[in-house]
Design an enzyme around this catalytic site. Structure first.
Site, PDB file in Angstrom:
ATOM      1  N   LYS A 106       0.855  -1.192   0.000  1.00  9.65           N
ATOM      2  CA  LYS A 106       0.000   0.000   0.000  1.00  9.65           C
ATOM      3  C   LYS A 106       0.883   1.231   0.000  1.00  9.65           C
ATOM      4  CE  LYS A 106      -4.425   1.114   0.150  1.00  9.65           C
ATOM      5  NZ  LYS A 106      -5.594   0.375  -0.372  1.00  9.65           N
ATOM      6  N   ASP A 146      -6.711   4.629  -4.894  1.00  9.26           N
ATOM      7  CA  ASP A 146      -7.463   4.418  -3.654  1.00  9.26           C
ATOM      8  C   ASP A 146      -8.106   5.766  -3.326  1.00  9.26           C
ATOM      9  OD1 ASP A 146      -7.711   2.177  -1.467  1.00  9.26           O
ATOM     10  OD2 ASP A 146      -7.503   4.025  -0.349  1.00  9.26           O
TER      11      ASP A 146
HETATM   12  P1  NAD Z   1     -13.403   7.856  -2.704  1.00  6.78           P
HETATM   13  O1  NAD Z   1     -12.368   8.851  -2.402  1.00  6.78           O
HETATM   14  O2  NAD Z   1     -13.858   7.685  -4.116  1.00  6.78           O
HETATM   15  O3  NAD Z   1     -14.710   8.151  -1.830  1.00  6.78           O
HETATM   16  C1  NAD Z   1     -14.693   8.286  -0.445  1.00  6.78           C
HETATM   17  C2  NAD Z   1     -16.068   8.780  -0.031  1.00  6.78           C
HETATM   18  O4  NAD Z   1     -16.145   8.778   1.397  1.00  6.78           O
HETATM   19  C3  NAD Z   1     -16.388  10.205  -0.477  1.00  6.78           C
HETATM   20  O5  NAD Z   1     -17.745  10.288  -0.851  1.00  6.78           O
HETATM   21  C4  NAD Z   1     -16.138  11.028   0.787  1.00  6.78           C
HETATM   22  O6  NAD Z   1     -16.897  12.231   0.806  1.00  6.78           O
HETATM   23  C5  NAD Z   1     -16.652  10.036   1.822  1.00  6.78           C
HETATM   24  N1  NAD Z   1     -16.172  10.299   3.184  1.00  6.78           N
HETATM   25  C6  NAD Z   1     -14.925  10.609   3.614  1.00  6.78           C
HETATM   26  N2  NAD Z   1     -14.928  10.768   4.950  1.00  6.78           N
HETATM   27  C7  NAD Z   1     -16.194  10.554   5.360  1.00  6.78           C
HETATM   28  C8  NAD Z   1     -16.854  10.580   6.615  1.00  6.78           C
HETATM   29  N3  NAD Z   1     -16.187  10.834   7.731  1.00  6.78           N
HETATM   30  N4  NAD Z   1     -18.181  10.309   6.648  1.00  6.78           N
HETATM   31  C9  NAD Z   1     -18.860  10.042   5.522  1.00  6.78           C
HETATM   32  N5  NAD Z   1     -18.316   9.990   4.307  1.00  6.78           N
HETATM   33  C10 NAD Z   1     -17.000  10.251   4.235  1.00  6.78           C
HETATM   34  O7  NAD Z   1     -12.884   6.461  -2.107  1.00  6.78           O
HETATM   35  P2  NAD Z   1     -13.273   4.992  -2.530  1.00  6.78           P
HETATM   36  O8  NAD Z   1     -12.330   4.529  -3.589  1.00  6.78           O
HETATM   37  O9  NAD Z   1     -14.735   4.885  -2.737  1.00  6.78           O
HETATM   38  O10 NAD Z   1     -12.859   4.171  -1.206  1.00  6.78           O
HETATM   39  C11 NAD Z   1     -13.705   4.069  -0.074  1.00  6.78           C
HETATM   40  C12 NAD Z   1     -13.201   2.947   0.838  1.00  6.78           C
HETATM   41  O11 NAD Z   1     -13.133   1.740   0.098  1.00  6.78           O
HETATM   42  C13 NAD Z   1     -11.778   3.159   1.396  1.00  6.78           C
HETATM   43  O12 NAD Z   1     -11.712   2.534   2.665  1.00  6.78           O
HETATM   44  C14 NAD Z   1     -10.909   2.390   0.407  1.00  6.78           C
HETATM   45  O13 NAD Z   1      -9.666   1.993   0.969  1.00  6.78           O
HETATM   46  C15 NAD Z   1     -11.806   1.210   0.160  1.00  6.78           C
HETATM   47  N6  NAD Z   1     -11.525   0.478  -1.079  1.00  6.78           N
HETATM   48  C16 NAD Z   1     -11.533   1.101  -2.278  1.00  6.78           C
HETATM   49  C17 NAD Z   1     -11.323   0.351  -3.433  1.00  6.78           C
HETATM   50  C18 NAD Z   1     -11.404   0.969  -4.798  1.00  6.78           C
HETATM   51  O14 NAD Z   1     -11.272   0.228  -5.778  1.00  6.78           O
HETATM   52  N7  NAD Z   1     -11.691   2.241  -4.934  1.00  6.78           N
HETATM   53  C19 NAD Z   1     -11.049  -1.013  -3.338  1.00  6.78           C
HETATM   54  C20 NAD Z   1     -11.059  -1.621  -2.081  1.00  6.78           C
HETATM   55  C21 NAD Z   1     -11.307  -0.870  -0.960  1.00  6.78           C
END
Ligand code: NAD
Length: 428
Positions: A106, A146
């Site tokens: 990561k 991410d």
């Molecule tokens: P992103 O940046 O696209 O979206 C994050 C979202 O969370 C946004 O809408 C933001 O406004 C919201 N957010 C942030 N802090 C917040 C809070 N305190 N309360 C409510 N909403 C909040 O990120 P993503 O890619 O969707 O990733 C989200 C999660 O999924 C993370 O934990 C990431 O590690 C995990 N993840 C992502 C992927 C991927 O392919 N994108 C894969 C596996 C895991």
């Protein structure tokens, strides 16, 4: 004693718990409790206003017994060496549980992406690769997007690496733009993968998905496609999503009792997952405190924002109706909250199983890069569904046969595969 929400402490605590259940050898624990390698870099960047700002970056390689390290790069103001360590360790388990031939890694840079111009972001992405190019590569460590990073940034990083090495090397990074070495279906992959596992859980729990409601935390990449899948594949309703409002520096829950209109909400959301709340209010949505999503009378909770959101305090606000927690985010539930969910009989689809769709499709992207031959979106999503269903079945069978909680079962499957690879390579 106050609950420890340090992500790495949590990741180690989860590992120790299952290591005890499995009676794992001391030497195996010594290898798996810590990352094998980590790199801390300081990146001086010329800003548009002529000043120089220095950014702190990390790349952590937890374990590569099963294949090259794999894992996203997060741009977030709260990033620390420990969050990156935890996320790298979870990637090892995720790749193992999905049974793809990759290890865990990561990366992270401490910043709020939204505060940088496009040119500044490009300079930062290229600087990150210049600092780390010797230790990443298709056969060493393959980053991906991410939180706070996107396909365009992966395209810049791939370009920088290809320039430095003098070879077009799309496989150095995944999550690239389609047409620039990316895979069709990657954008949808994590959210849809969450929904494939929810579908399988509902089959086992004999729940009719068309009669169900989901409450989602977050409204970024994972949350949006999980909402899409919940509504359009399972026929259920999504009654709320939530987001972080940068202007107000506060989180909000955006809800509609009879179900959100996904296309409308996506139309008023920026690239960082921030919803325009004035337009939402105008369209009849209720805006509440960011913590409210967890209290909703829903059948399924999908945390899809950040870690530590379901904790010793918030877990007690979960409605009795909730049957399934599908962890779209990494590490959204603390061990203390896990105990409460366990005692209440809530079916938890643990993060590194539930959100493995992203890395699985990243793996497909790398395979297509190696072949220099690209699949259709339908082919990618069918392969993804097969992989996710197999992964779910493997963990579910372990949970049944060992009479353990799904998270423990997922750890058992993953640790067993990693230990086997270490043995086969002669590390033990
Ligand atoms: P992103 O940046 O696209 O979206 C994050 C979202 O969370 C946004 O809408 C933001 O406004 C919201 N957010 C942030 N802090 C917040 C809070 N305190 N309360 C409510 N909403 C909040 O990120 P993503 O890619 O969707 O990733 C989200 C999660 O999924 C993370 O934990 C990431 O590690 C995990 N993840 C992502 C992927 C991927 O392919 N994108 C894969 C596996 C895991």
């Amino acid at each position: 004693m106050a609950e420890n929400t340090n992500a790495f402490a949590m990741a180690q605590q989860q590992f120790d718990h299952v290591a005890d259940l499995l009676g794992l050898d001391h030497q195996i624990r010594e290898i798996l409790r810590w990352p094998m390698r980590e790199y801390h870099v300081r990146l001086p960047i010329h800003m548009d206003d002529g000043s120089t700002r220095v950014f702190q970056g990390y790349r952590v390689q937890h374990n590569d017994a099963r294949g090259p390290n794999k894992g996203g790069i997060r741009f977030h103001p709260a990033e620390t060496a420990d969050t990156v360590r935890a996320l790298a360790m979870w990637m090892t388990w995720k790749c193992a549980v999905a049974d793809i031939p990759l290890g865990g890694g990561k990366g992270g840079i401490v910043l709020d992406s939204a505060t940088l111009s496009t040119d500044e972001k490009q300079r930062l992405c290229r600087a990150f690769v210049r600092s780390l190019w010797r230790v990443i590569g298709p056969r060493q460590d393959v980053p991906a997007p991410d939180v706070g990073t996107n396909a365009q940034m992966m395209g810049w990083m791939m370009d920088e690496y290809s320039h430095i090495t003098g070879m077009y090397t799309p496989g150095v990074i995944t999550g690239k733009p389609v047409g620039g070495g990316g895979s069709l279906g990657r954008k949808e992959a994590t959210g849809y993968g969450v929904i494939y596992t929810v579908r399988e859980a509902m089959k086992h729990l004999k729940i009719d998905s068309t009669q169900t409601k989901a409450a989602i935390q977050g409204f970024g990449n994972v949350a949006q496609y999980a909402a899409d899948g919940f509504i359009n594949q399972l026929g259920g309703k999504v009654i709320c999503v939530s987001y972080w409002d940068r202007d107000d520096r506060a989180a909000y829950t955006v809800s509609k009792e009879d179900g959100i209109d996904l296309d409308f909400l996506m139309g008023i959301t920026d690239q960082y997952g921030t919803i325009n709340k004035d337009q939402a209010v105008e369209a009849g949505y209720q805006i509440e405190d960011g913590d409210e999503w967890i209290t909703k009378e829903a059948d399924v909770l999908i945390p899809a924002a950040l870690e530590g959101q379901i904790n010793a305090e918030s877990v007690n606000k979960i409605h009795d109706r909730v049957k399934i927690v599908a962890e779209g985010a990494n590490g959204p539930t603390t061990p203390e909250a896990d105990d409460v969910l366990k005692s209440r009989g809530v079916f938890v689809i643990p993060d590194f199983l539930c959100n493995a769709g992203g890395v699985t499709t990243s793996y497909f992207e790398g395979v297509q890069n190696d072949m220099n031959f690209y699949w259709t979106k339908t082919e990618v999503l069918e392969k993804l569904d097969d992989k996710m269903t197999q992964a779910f079945d493997g963990v579910f069978e372990m949970a049944q046969s060992q009479d353990v909680f799904m998270r423990d079962a997922a750890y058992m499957v993953a640790i067993d595969r990693v230990v086997k690879a270490m043995e086969l390579r002669g590390w033990l």
